[in-house]
Design a protein around this motif. Structure first.
Motif, mmCIF file in Angstrom:
data_model
loop_
_atom_site.group_PDB
_atom_site.id
_atom_site.type_symbol
_atom_site.label_atom_id
_atom_site.label_comp_id
_atom_site.label_asym_id
_atom_site.label_seq_id
_atom_site.Cartn_x
_atom_site.Cartn_y
_atom_site.Cartn_z
ATOM 1 N N TYR A 1 0.840 -1.204 0.000
ATOM 2 C CA TYR A 1 0.000 0.000 0.000
ATOM 3 C C TYR A 1 0.876 1.256 0.000
ATOM 4 O O TYR A 1 0.648 2.189 -0.764
ATOM 5 C CB TYR A 1 -0.907 0.038 1.241
ATOM 6 N N GLN A 2 1.860 1.259 0.899
ATOM 7 C CA GLN A 2 2.722 2.440 1.023
ATOM 8 C C GLN A 2 3.530 2.677 -0.250
ATOM 9 O O GLN A 2 3.690 3.815 -0.692
ATOM 10 C CB GLN A 2 3.631 2.303 2.244
ATOM 11 N N ALA A 3 4.022 1.602 -0.869
ATOM 12 C CA ALA A 3 4.773 1.749 -2.117
ATOM 13 C C ALA A 3 3.865 2.260 -3.235
ATOM 14 O O ALA A 3 4.266 3.133 -4.031
ATOM 15 C CB ALA A 3 5.403 0.414 -2.506
ATOM 16 N N ASN A 4 2.655 1.735 -3.286
ATOM 17 C CA ASN A 4 1.702 2.193 -4.299
ATOM 18 C C ASN A 4 1.340 3.659 -4.098
ATOM 19 O O ASN A 4 1.220 4.417 -5.069
ATOM 20 C CB ASN A 4 0.437 1.337 -4.284
ATOM 21 N N LEU A 5 1.172 4.062 -2.850
ATOM 22 C CA LEU A 5 0.868 5.473 -2.572
ATOM 23 C C LEU A 5 2.018 6.372 -3.008
ATOM 24 O O LEU A 5 1.783 7.448 -3.575
ATOM 25 C CB LEU A 5 0.569 5.671 -1.079
ATOM 26 N N ALA A 6 3.231 5.926 -2.755
ATOM 27 C CA ALA A 6 4.389 6.718 -3.180
ATOM 28 C C ALA A 6 4.408 6.846 -4.703
ATOM 29 O O ALA A 6 4.666 7.931 -5.241
ATOM 30 C CB ALA A 6 5.681 6.077 -2.680
ATOM 31 N N ARG A 7 4.100 5.740 -5.401
ATOM 32 C CA ARG A 7 4.062 5.787 -6.869
ATOM 33 C C ARG A 7 2.948 6.692 -7.376
ATOM 34 O O ARG A 7 3.137 7.453 -8.324
ATOM 35 C CB ARG A 7 3.892 4.376 -7.433
ATOM 36 N N LEU A 8 1.788 6.612 -6.737
ATOM 37 C CA LEU A 8 0.668 7.461 -7.157
ATOM 38 C C LEU A 8 0.981 8.938 -6.934
ATOM 39 O O LEU A 8 0.671 9.781 -7.784
ATOM 40 C CB LEU A 8 -0.612 7.060 -6.425
ATOM 41 N N ASP A 9 1.585 9.248 -5.799
ATOM 42 C CA ASP A 9 1.986 10.635 -5.540
ATOM 43 C C ASP A 9 3.000 11.092 -6.579
ATOM 44 O O ASP A 9 2.938 12.225 -7.071
ATOM 45 C CB ASP A 9 2.556 10.784 -4.124
ATOM 46 N N SER A 10 3.907 10.209 -6.922
ATOM 47 C CA SER A 10 4.909 10.533 -7.940
ATOM 48 C C SER A 10 4.243 10.759 -9.297
ATOM 49 O O SER A 10 4.632 11.673 -10.046
ATOM 50 C CB SER A 10 5.919 9.388 -7.996
ATOM 51 N N LEU A 11 3.253 9.959 -9.623
ATOM 52 C CA LEU A 11 2.539 10.138 -10.893
ATOM 53 C C LEU A 11 1.789 11.472 -10.926
ATOM 54 O O LEU A 11 1.774 12.165 -11.954
ATOM 55 C CB LEU A 11 1.550 8.995 -11.123
ATOM 56 N N ALA A 12 1.172 11.821 -9.799
ATOM 57 C CA ALA A 12 0.398 13.066 -9.751
ATOM 58 C C ALA A 12 1.319 14.278 -9.889
ATOM 59 O O ALA A 12 1.007 15.225 -10.616
ATOM 60 C CB ALA A 12 -0.398 13.153 -8.459
ATOM 61 N N THR A 13 2.449 14.250 -9.209
ATOM 62 C CA THR A 13 3.353 15.404 -9.286
ATOM 63 C C THR A 13 4.186 15.382 -10.562
ATOM 64 O O THR A 13 4.573 16.434 -11.072
ATOM 65 C CB THR A 13 4.299 15.451 -8.069
ATOM 66 N N GLY A 14 4.426 14.196 -11.101
ATOM 67 C CA GLY A 14 5.271 14.074 -12.286
ATOM 68 C C GLY A 14 4.576 14.420 -13.589
ATOM 69 O O GLY A 14 5.221 14.542 -14.633
#
Length: 144
Positions: free
Chosen positions: A38-51
């Motif tokens: 979950y935490q890794a997926n959240l980090a990826r999603l945050d990265s996608l949103a900001t990226g």
């Protein structure tokens, strides 16, 4: 119920509780792995949103598309955070169950050791009495 039966029963209970503790520990490990995902997926999603960059600098159709993409990713991340919170609550309940099972196993283990000590003490007493009786008989036989 004899002390031997009591010890055997307690030994069986301790083994069963140990198995329960091991199962709960395995469950907790699986839950920890799920939490990490979950935490890794959240980090990826945050990265996608900001990226995805600033949508205001793009032509209107692309800006609208980029904005919808960001909103979808942010909504997905929010749902993921909610799921993570629920999962952490489930983990807390599982941790309490594991703690209770471990405490119960430890308590039964202590009772088992105490009963084994009592049985050993009784065996030693019986053995000493038998040796004393033999010594008394030998002494009495030597007096005649």
């Amino acid at each position: 119920m004899t002390i031997k039966n009591t010890i055997d029963s307690l030994d069986t209970l301790v083994r069963l509780r140990s198995t329960k503790v091991e199962k709960l520990q395995a469950d907790m490990a699986a839950q920890q792995a799920t939490k990490a995902r979950y935490q890794a997926n959240l980090a990826r999603l945050d990265s996608l949103a900001t990226g995805s960059g600033a949508s205001g600098a793009l032509p209107l159709a692309l800006a609208l598309n980029c904005g919808q993409y960001k909103l979808a990713v942010i909504a997905l991340a929010d749902n993921h955070r909610t799921d993570l919170s629920l999962h952490e609550a489930t983990m807390a309940v599982s941790q309490r169950a594991l703690n209770d099972a471990w405490s119960e196993r430890q308590l039964l283990g202590q009772v088992l050791e105490q009963k084994k000590g009592v049985a050993e003490l009784a065996r030693n007493r019986t053995e000493r009495k038998r040796e004393d009786d033999l010594a008394t008989q030998s002494w009495l036989a030597g007096r005649k």
